[in-house]
Scaffold this active site. Structure first.
Site, PDB file in Angstrom:
ATOM      1  N   THR A 234       0.754  -1.325   0.169  1.00  0.00           N
ATOM      2  CA  THR A 234      -0.041   0.072  -0.071  1.00  0.00           C
ATOM      3  C   THR A 234       0.838   1.236  -0.077  1.00  0.00           C
ATOM      4  O   THR A 234       0.763   2.150  -0.609  1.00  0.00           O
ATOM      5  CB  THR A 234      -0.836  -0.077   1.197  1.00  0.00           C
ATOM      6  OG1 THR A 234      -1.685  -0.969   1.225  1.00  0.00           O
ATOM      7  CG2 THR A 234      -2.000   1.230   1.264  1.00  0.00           C
ATOM      8  N   GLU A 238       0.872   4.307  -2.741  1.00  0.00           N
ATOM      9  CA  GLU A 238       0.823   5.497  -2.315  1.00  0.00           C
ATOM     10  C   GLU A 238       1.772   6.419  -2.702  1.00  0.00           C
ATOM     11  O   GLU A 238       1.718   7.704  -3.015  1.00  0.00           O
ATOM     12  CB  GLU A 238       0.155   5.708  -1.015  1.00  0.00           C
ATOM     13  CG  GLU A 238      -1.156   4.779  -0.582  1.00  0.00           C
ATOM     14  CD  GLU A 238      -2.330   5.280  -1.475  1.00  0.00           C
ATOM     15  OE1 GLU A 238      -2.246   6.416  -1.824  1.00  0.00           O
ATOM     16  OE2 GLU A 238      -3.362   4.668  -1.775  1.00  0.00           O
ATOM     17  N   TRP A 249      -4.835   2.570 -15.003  1.00  0.00           N
ATOM     18  CA  TRP A 249      -5.913   2.476 -15.861  1.00  0.00           C
ATOM     19  C   TRP A 249      -6.666   3.881 -16.190  1.00  0.00           C
ATOM     20  O   TRP A 249      -7.175   4.232 -17.003  1.00  0.00           O
ATOM     21  CB  TRP A 249      -7.160   1.708 -15.306  1.00  0.00           C
ATOM     22  CG  TRP A 249      -7.882   2.004 -14.109  1.00  0.00           C
ATOM     23  CD1 TRP A 249      -9.004   3.090 -14.046  1.00  0.00           C
ATOM     24  CD2 TRP A 249      -7.482   1.923 -12.795  1.00  0.00           C
ATOM     25  NE1 TRP A 249      -9.107   3.515 -12.762  1.00  0.00           N
ATOM     26  CE2 TRP A 249      -8.427   2.628 -11.986  1.00  0.00           C
ATOM     27  CE3 TRP A 249      -6.598   1.056 -12.366  1.00  0.00           C
ATOM     28  CZ2 TRP A 249      -8.340   2.451 -10.765  1.00  0.00           C
ATOM     29  CZ3 TRP A 249      -6.428   1.088 -10.852  1.00  0.00           C
ATOM     30  CH2 TRP A 249      -7.182   1.574 -10.140  1.00  0.00           C
TER      31      TRP A 249
HETATM   32 ZN   LIG Z   1      -4.125   4.437  -5.602  1.00  0.00          ZN
END
Ligand SMILES: [Zn+2]
Length: 499
Positions: A234, A238, A249
């Site tokens: 994570t 971030e 995307w």
């Molecule tokens: Zn993100």
């Protein structure tokens, strides 16, 4: 009847919960960065303009990238402070877990992660060592030693990206450290199991940084959370946002938008969980979505690369919008002298004026100050913010040495203080070839005109500089009047030209 309605409600509720549980894994990682950006756009009127300026600066830096040379080979080390904000002891995660997070960041960004072998063969050619590293701060913004892990107990049981309260002590969080010198990473209990969110370049300084759910921080054996986000990815994701990367995307769920990175395949939307084999969209077969990319939404165990294009983009952010972090001494433990004049315009003064100086420092806090003022009275001072008088016109050097007993550092600024004459000087008079005008700092001349004895303007000059030279070689000898328009109004001086 009542009981039946109630039972029906209960049944529906249970069904909905079951459905929600079934759907939960499909949601993928809860990254609130895009939603947070929308909140900023609504709440901070200057945000969009600052974001655009930051993006333009990044584009310029990208264009300066030498052709063919994909990556700068100089490793950049970003000083990090972790703010652990906790209400329960389980949220007050141990140092070892925080340090394991720092290690994951360094492995992932340098492509030293053990799972590079999981990058599919067709994508391996694009995978990159970003040359970006992270170090734990050893000095805080006040110049005191720090472990780089700043712990704050709070009465707030959870935080959200919407209120952003974890970033201020006044709202139960911890204040940001100067983001031009530190990457701020807050660790807290995020509501709704949001895994994290990041500011983008252009955010207000007090909101700049990354927020992580405490359960997503670090890796085994320190992270004991039984979920798909317990390997520290994570933070990798971030910090990718913090360095300007979009989701792989793009922003919307169409094939027409992009993450603006050339070497990531176009893909429709997020990939979740941990797929087996290629997932295709937007005609990106046979290799499909690059769901192994850190900027997709797959499980921690299934992501393993940044691409070269993403690395170049992040480095361009570090050379432009986040360029000040290069000069940070937060990890090196130096002491650096800094100074300015207390009023920015006071580097230009007239003879007889006083100047107040403002001493400051970066890195460890100094305990002594020693100033030298060429041309000033007094010529030395040991105060932090001394006031000095300058009596003679000239350009003068200022030197400041700060020290804390162990270390010292000297900063010297040549010709820092420009002392002009008290009043406007015009010379020589009589003149032969050139007339020189030297302005006082106390006024600003805008235009000069030379008028002959018939009242005709024979020379007109707009004035931008402190010292102006007027060419009078072509003018006949005689008496002239110099008309000077300045911020003080119009004044005249008689000058004679001799041959
Ligand atoms: Zn993100």
């Amino acid at each position: 009847m009542r009981t039946r309605v109630f039972s029906l409600l209960l049944l529906l509720l249970t069904a909905a919960q079951a459905l929600a549980q079934d759907l939960a894994p499909v949601r993928g990682r809860g990254c609130a960065t895009d939603s947070y950006q929308e909140v900023m756009q609504q709440r901070d009127p200057g945000f969009e303009q600052r974001r655009q300026q930051a993006l333009e600066a990044v584009q310029q830096a990208l264009q300066q990238q030498p052709e063919g040379q994909h990556l700068r080979q100089v490793t950049i080390s970003i000083p990090v402070v972790f703010h652990v904000v906790y209400s329960k002891e389980s949220e007050n995660i141990p140092d070892a877990q925080v340090l394991s997070q720092l290690a994951v960041l360094n492995e992932d960004f340098r492509r030293l992660n053990a799972d590079t072998t999981n990058t599919p063969a067709p994508f391996r050619a694009f995978a990159a060592d970003t040359e970006i590293e992270f170090c734990l701060a050893i000095v805080d913004p006040q110049g005191n030693p720090t472990s780089g892990i700043n712990r704050t107990q709070t009465t707030k049981t959870s935080f959200s990206y919407i209120s952003d309260q974890v970033k201020a002590s006044a709202s139960g969080g911890a204040d940001a450290w100067d983001p031009t010198q530190y990457l701020n990473i807050w660790i807290c209990n995020l509501a709704n199991d949001e895994l994290g969110y990041s500011s983008s370049p252009g955010a207000l300084p007090e909101r700049d940084g990354v927020v992580l759910h405490y359960r997503s921080v670090g890796t085994a054996p320190f992270n004991k959370s039984a979920w798909s986000y317990n390997l520290g990815r994570t933070a990798t994701h971030e910090v990718g946002h913090w360095l300007g990367l979009k989701h792989i995307w793009g922003l919307g769920m169409t094939c027409n938008d992009s993450d603006d990175i050339d070497d990531t395949p176009n893909q429709l939307n997020e990939t979740v969980g941990c797929p087996e084999g290629a997932v295709t969209s937007c005609r990106n077969g046979p290799n499909g979505n690059m769901w192994q990319n850190y900027m997709d939404y797959t499980n921690d165990a299934c992501m393993n690369l940044f691409t070269r294009g993403q690395a170049i983009y992040m480095q361009s952010v570090l050379r432009s919008a986040r360029g000040s972090i290069f000069n940070s001494v937060a990890c090196t433990g130096e002491l650096r002298s800094r100074f300015e004049t207390a009023q920015p315009q006071d580097t230009l003064v007239a003879a007889g004026d006083q100047v107040q100086f403002a001493g400051s420092s970066a890195g460890f806090k100094p305990t002594s100050w020693l100033w030298h003022f060429e041309g000033g009275t007094p010529a030395t001072s040991t105060e932090q913010n001394p006031t000095i008088r300058y009596t003679r016109p000239g350009k003068y050097r200022v030197t400041l040495t700060t020290s804390n007993g162990n270390m010292s550092h000297t900063l010297e600024k040549e010709e820092y203080i420009y002392v002009t004459a008290e009043d406007l000087l015009v010379y020589p008079n009589p003149a032969t070839g050139f007339i020189t005008l030297e302005q006082s700092a106390r006024e600003q001349v805008q235009q000069v005109e030379l008028v002959n004895r018939y009242g005709q303007i024979v020379l007109r000059q707009q004035v931008q500089d402190r010292v102006v030279r007027m060419d009078v070689r072509e003018l006949p000898a005689g008496m002239y009047v110099l008309r000077i328009s300045s911020t003080d109004g119009l004044s005249v001086k008689k000058v004679s030209i001799v041959k």
